[in-house]
Design a protein around this motif. Sequence first.
Motif, PDB file in Angstrom:
ATOM      1  N   GLY A  97       0.710  -1.252  -0.131  1.00  0.00           N
ATOM      2  CA  GLY A  97       0.190   0.111   0.047  1.00  0.00           C
ATOM      3  C   GLY A  97       0.960   1.310   0.032  1.00  0.00           C
ATOM      4  N   ARG A  98       2.164   1.222  -0.171  1.00  0.00           N
ATOM      5  CA  ARG A  98       3.089   2.366  -0.107  1.00  0.00           C
ATOM      6  C   ARG A  98       4.100   2.175  -1.262  1.00  0.00           C
ATOM      7  NH1 ARG A  98       6.152   3.229   4.376  1.00  0.00           N
ATOM      8  NH2 ARG A  98       6.202   0.922   4.796  1.00  0.00           N
ATOM      9  N   TRP A 138      -0.439  -0.443  -7.914  1.00  0.00           N
ATOM     10  CA  TRP A 138       0.077  -0.808  -6.792  1.00  0.00           C
ATOM     11  C   TRP A 138       0.955  -2.143  -7.010  1.00  0.00           C
ATOM     12  CZ3 TRP A 138      -0.277   2.537  -3.057  1.00  0.00           C
ATOM     13  CH2 TRP A 138      -1.023   3.416  -2.838  1.00  0.00           C
ATOM     14  N   THR A 188      -2.824   8.378   0.740  1.00  0.00           N
ATOM     15  CA  THR A 188      -2.131   7.386   1.594  1.00  0.00           C
ATOM     16  C   THR A 188      -1.849   8.080   2.900  1.00  0.00           C
ATOM     17  OG1 THR A 188      -1.586   6.268  -0.191  1.00  0.00           O
ATOM     18  CG2 THR A 188      -0.328   5.614   1.520  1.00  0.00           C
TER      19      THR A 188
END
Length: 189
Positions: A97-98, A138, A188
């Motif tokens: 997710g980063r 992603w 985010t």
Amino acid sequence: MNVAIFVSGSGSNCENIIRHFENDPNVNISLVLSNRADAYALTRAKNLEVETAVLPKAIFNEPVILMGLLESYHIDFIVLAGFLLMIPDFLVKAYEGRMINLHPALLPKFGGKGMFGHHVHEAVKAAGETETGMTVHWVSNVCDGGEIIAQFKTALSPDDTPDDIAEKEHQLEMQHFPQVIEQVLKETF
């Protein structure tokens, strides 16, 4: 927040991203990392006063070395911009997710192992596609298989060569990739 850009080639996207965020008080492009010492992206980054590092494939896949480097720069987010190595599972997990990737086609078409750079544009031409584009997604354990964040399209003509297709797609990258990164970072963090 500290962002690392991973690159393998000339780095036009890398430079575009650095320039996009150079006056942003919330985003610091802290590191440009390449698996190739001869990647021109490293020169671009140094010219823009961004720290660089080179980790060849064997070292890149060493968790202690790679994670240690990223921790030393306090990296919060990773952008893959023309990075040609598969991302090891330990890094996918650590940055779930980063971490995002740019792919030079409209996924799920023309993605996966061996589909990078000019190979993609040649495949698009061979398939007789009437459009192409770019995908930001992603990063997951599956090559080009992570959830799609954004796609941008451009029309193709039957006369377009793979080089023409590459240029049209690259224009989309230059126009849209930094804005997509900015939006993802806002959502985010």
